[in-house]
Design an enzyme around this catalytic site. Structure first.
Site, PDB file in Angstrom:
ATOM      1  N   SER A 105     -13.118 -17.669   8.858  1.00  0.00           N
ATOM      2  CA  SER A 105     -13.149 -18.520   7.876  1.00  0.00           C
ATOM      3  C   SER A 105     -12.959 -17.948   6.550  1.00  0.00           C
ATOM      4  CB  SER A 105     -14.446 -19.801   7.834  1.00  0.00           C
ATOM      5  OG  SER A 105     -14.493 -20.317   6.606  1.00  0.00           O
ATOM      6  N   TYR A 127     -23.147 -21.287   8.427  1.00  0.00           N
ATOM      7  CA  TYR A 127     -21.891 -21.148   8.682  1.00  0.00           C
ATOM      8  C   TYR A 127     -21.240 -19.840   8.258  1.00  0.00           C
ATOM      9  CZ  TYR A 127     -17.039 -22.515   9.586  1.00  0.00           C
ATOM     10  OH  TYR A 127     -15.527 -22.539  10.012  1.00  0.00           O
TER      11      TYR A 127
END
Length: 251
Positions: free
Chosen positions: A156, A169
């Protein structure tokens, strides 16, 4: 080929290959599994929701692609023995593994580090990084049997540069990058296994809509639109590409 982002995969790119996809019941994982099957692969569908996996299985079968396999597993609760059992099953059924797409992950609550509950933190780490480690370790012997094996770790943008309120995350995706780099360096020129990371970018998925509820989802590409790079990294064209961090959507 000018760019992996515009890669046009041969129709039979993945014939006779067995590829495992985690989080295969929804979103990018679902699309990648169907795309790999469409290019000739036997796909092992891994996820926790059997009904979703069965729907993907049926779609692959109805399209006339190679018959897929379903292996339900809850990454949040699985232990090393569960992954070894999975590896044993795959060895019995297929003999080897040619591809592994680590797609499954959870977003967790978007909070500041100061406000993050430790149980929430540990759950995100368990699914997003610990499960990746255990599954990869269990499957490496099967992948060593392949003449050309590829592991794709899903990253990400917040796993390459930290951002406020992305908490566990973001940190889990930094860890994913570290796992990929470490494993790629270990395998190096001594193995037929290559490892790379892939950041899908803003994509029209349930996770993206959860992360950005005020965003207009139709402004983001559908998972099918970012599949060229998923095919490139899983196919023979990337055989000598190892330890690299890719973005599915060129900046």
């Amino acid at each position: 080929m000018s760019s992996p982002h515009t890669y046009q995969a041969p129709a039979q790119l993945l014939v006779n290959k067995t590829i495992l996809v985690t989080g295969a019941g929804d979103g990018i994982g679902r699309t990648a599994a169907i795309t790999y099957a469409a290019h000739g692969a036997t796909v092992v569908l891994v996820g926790k929701t059997i009904e979703k996996l069965e729907a993907v299985y049926d779609e692959i079968e109805n399209a006339g692609y190679p018959q897929a396999a379903i292996y339900p597993i809850h990454l949040g609760g699985a232990v090393m023995k569960d992954y070894r059992d999975l590896a044993d099953t795959l060895e019995t059924e297929f003999g080897q593994l040619d591809g592994l797409l680590h797609n499954a992950s959870i977003l967790g609550d978007r909070k500041s580090i100061a406000q993050t509950n430790s149980d929430e933190w540990l759950e995100v780490m368990q699914i997003n990084i610990n499960a990746e480690f255990m599954l990869t370790q269990a499957l490496l012997p099967l992948m060593e049997k392949s003449a050309d094996a590829s592991i794709i770790f899903t990253s990400s943008s917040v796993g390459r540069r930290g951002r406020a309120y992305w908490g566990a995350y973001a940190v889990s995706k930094f860890a994913t990058e570290g796992l990929m780099q470490t494993l790629a360096d270990e395998l190096g020129n001594t193995s037929n296994i290559r490892c790379n990371s892939l950041n899908p970018g803003a994509t029209n998925t349930n996770m993206r809509r959860t992360a950005y509820p005020a965003e207009q989802p139709d402004n983001n590409p559908l998972p099918a639109e970012i599949m060229p790079l998923y095919l490139y990294l899983m196919g023979a064209a990337s055989k000598n590409v190892n330890g690299q961090a890719f973005d599915a959507q060129p900046k």
